[in-house]
Design an enzyme around this catalytic site. Structure first.
Site, PDB file in Angstrom:
ATOM      1  N   HIS A 107       0.838  -1.204   0.000  1.00 55.31           N
ATOM      2  CA  HIS A 107       0.000   0.000   0.000  1.00 55.31           C
ATOM      3  C   HIS A 107       0.871   1.252   0.000  1.00 55.31           C
ATOM      4  O   HIS A 107       2.086   1.189   0.221  1.00 55.31           O
ATOM      5  CB  HIS A 107      -0.943   0.024   1.217  1.00 55.31           C
ATOM      6  CG  HIS A 107      -0.232   0.084   2.532  1.00 55.31           C
ATOM      7  ND1 HIS A 107       0.416  -0.993   3.090  1.00 55.31           N
ATOM      8  CD2 HIS A 107      -0.082   1.103   3.425  1.00 55.31           C
ATOM      9  CE1 HIS A 107       0.937  -0.655   4.246  1.00 55.31           C
ATOM     10  NE2 HIS A 107       0.660   0.623   4.483  1.00 55.31           N
ATOM     11  N   ASP A 109       0.677   4.925   1.996  1.00 54.68           N
ATOM     12  CA  ASP A 109      -0.058   5.369   3.182  1.00 54.68           C
ATOM     13  C   ASP A 109      -1.148   6.393   2.854  1.00 54.68           C
ATOM     14  O   ASP A 109      -0.905   7.390   2.171  1.00 54.68           O
ATOM     15  CB  ASP A 109       0.907   5.945   4.235  1.00 54.68           C
ATOM     16  CG  ASP A 109       1.651   4.824   4.964  1.00 54.68           C
ATOM     17  OD1 ASP A 109       1.083   3.716   5.109  1.00 54.68           O
ATOM     18  OD2 ASP A 109       2.796   5.062   5.382  1.00 54.68           O
ATOM     19  N   HIS A 265       4.745   0.042   0.103  1.00 47.65           N
ATOM     20  CA  HIS A 265       5.458  -0.727   1.122  1.00 47.65           C
ATOM     21  C   HIS A 265       4.533  -1.769   1.732  1.00 47.65           C
ATOM     22  O   HIS A 265       3.300  -1.677   1.599  1.00 47.65           O
ATOM     23  CB  HIS A 265       6.026   0.188   2.213  1.00 47.65           C
ATOM     24  CG  HIS A 265       4.962   0.921   2.976  1.00 47.65           C
ATOM     25  ND1 HIS A 265       4.320   2.030   2.471  1.00 47.65           N
ATOM     26  CD2 HIS A 265       4.411   0.696   4.180  1.00 47.65           C
ATOM     27  CE1 HIS A 265       3.436   2.454   3.339  1.00 47.65           C
ATOM     28  NE2 HIS A 265       3.449   1.660   4.392  1.00 47.65           N
ATOM     29  N   ARG A 280       4.834   5.840  14.379  1.00 51.89           N
ATOM     30  CA  ARG A 280       4.768   6.382  13.010  1.00 51.89           C
ATOM     31  C   ARG A 280       4.121   7.768  12.987  1.00 51.89           C
ATOM     32  O   ARG A 280       3.079   7.988  13.594  1.00 51.89           O
ATOM     33  CB  ARG A 280       3.947   5.446  12.118  1.00 51.89           C
ATOM     34  CG  ARG A 280       3.975   5.861  10.652  1.00 51.89           C
ATOM     35  CD  ARG A 280       3.148   4.950   9.776  1.00 51.89           C
ATOM     36  NE  ARG A 280       1.798   5.454   9.629  1.00 51.89           N
ATOM     37  CZ  ARG A 280       0.888   4.928   8.811  1.00 51.89           C
ATOM     38  NH1 ARG A 280       1.184   3.871   8.080  1.00 51.89           N
ATOM     39  NH2 ARG A 280      -0.320   5.451   8.729  1.00 51.89           N
TER      40      ARG A 280
HETATM   41  C1  SIN Z   1       3.025   0.883   7.761  1.00 54.79           C
HETATM   42  O1  SIN Z   1       3.290   2.036   8.072  1.00 54.79           O
HETATM   43  O2  SIN Z   1       2.231   0.634   6.865  1.00 54.79           O
HETATM   44  C2  SIN Z   1       3.680  -0.261   8.495  1.00 54.79           C
HETATM   45  C3  SIN Z   1       5.149  -0.208   8.424  1.00 54.79           C
HETATM   46  C4  SIN Z   1       5.761  -1.257   9.312  1.00 54.79           C
HETATM   47  O3  SIN Z   1       5.300  -1.450  10.440  1.00 54.79           O
HETATM   48  O4  SIN Z   1       6.715  -1.889   8.887  1.00 54.79           O
END
Ligand code: SIN
Length: 289
Positions: A107, A109, A265, A280
């Protein structure tokens, strides 16, 4: 970009590419003490490599937010609850007993919003002894390596993005009731649909990138989901080709930044029995064009 970038300030940054496709590890800097030229060099590295990992950092919540704010306006996630006192920070938390990890599946973000995230800044705090890496895929390469005919066709298309499947699976119900390690907020955003171009032009680099992802892109504009499925399935497979990827191994104190405008990612859920915690912050982007 050379492997060792000398930047015009007192700080020297070692930039070590991760793969031939994308990604770099950066050594020798402290994210809380970057002067303006050093920050510009870091920003340049983000645009050049799509994702960069900086090791051995120590960030308070305020320091993480201040660093993120240098890229633009930091945002509050419309669905995932932020942490106490810092609504802009989400705690990506898999306890040792949890079967699932947040962010699994390719995806970009918040592509289900009108102004999807520009970049994400994730700080690793509790890291499993193995597993729980994050994969990234370069969407400039994904676009550039399509045939001329396919690129011409996609250039004029728009697609519908929505959180309606990702955030309404039966397994997510407990999350809305606060019964799980991470809590979600019921919000109108979940059912909303937004239109984005299938190919977007990056405002800083001027390069074109494929901009569809299996988590949030549900169909092409003016087509049914069934009609859209074959081409979307091809694009999702193509976009995640191994030769477009890099993989980030986390350590305590690692900070990974990625540019959601040209990179997809996916977290990996291969750390059963171990706790995994990251904080995050995302920075709001512009409307894709
Ligand atoms: C994400 O922000 O989508 C997850 C990234 C992660 O936890 O590796």
């Amino acid at each position: 970009m050379t492997a060792k970038a000398q930047i015009p300030s007192s700080q020297t940054m070692d930039v070590l590419p991760l793969t031939g496709a994308m990604g770099a590890e950066i050594r020798g800097i402290d994210l809380t003490r970057l002067d303006a030229p050093a920050f510009s060099a870091l920003e340049r590295a983000l645009y050049d490599f799509g994702a960069i990992v900086v090791r051995d950092q120590k960030l308070s919540h305020d320091e993480q937010k201040s660093f993120a704010a240098r890229f633009g306006e930091i945002e509050v996630h419309p669905i995932v609850e932020g942490i106490d006192g810092h609504p802009e920070i989400i705690k990506i938390h898999k306890s040792a007993g949890d079967a699932a990890t947040f962010g699994v599946g390719w995806h970009s973000d918040n592509s289900f919003t009108e102004r999807p995230s520009l970049c994400s800044i994730v700080y690793g705090v509790t890291i499993p002894p193995y597993g729980g890496d994050t994969l990234f895929a370069n969407q400039y390469l994904a676009y550039e390596q399509l045939s001329d005919g396919m690129r011409r066709m996609l250039d004029g298309l728009y697609a519908v993005h929505s959180a309606k499947y990702a955030y309404t699976a039966p397994t997510t119900d407990a999350k809305y009731e606060g019964k799980t390690t991470m809590s979600y907020r019921r919000s109108e955003t979940i059912g909303a649909e937004v239109l984005h171009p299938v190919v977007r032009t990056h405002p800083e680099t001027g390069r074109r990138a494929l901009y569809v992802n299996p988590m949030f892109t549900v169909r092409f504009a003016d087509m049914s989901e069934e009609e859209s499925r074959p081409l979307l399935d091809f694009l999702f497979r193509h976009a995640a080709r191994e030769d477009f990827q890099c993989r980030v191994r986390w350590y305590e104190g690692s900070v990974t930044l990625w540019d959601n405008r040209c990179v997809m990612h996916s977290a990996l859920n291969d750390c059963q029995g171990f706790e995994r915690i990251h904080y995050r912050v995302t920075v709001q982007g512009e409307r894709p064009v």
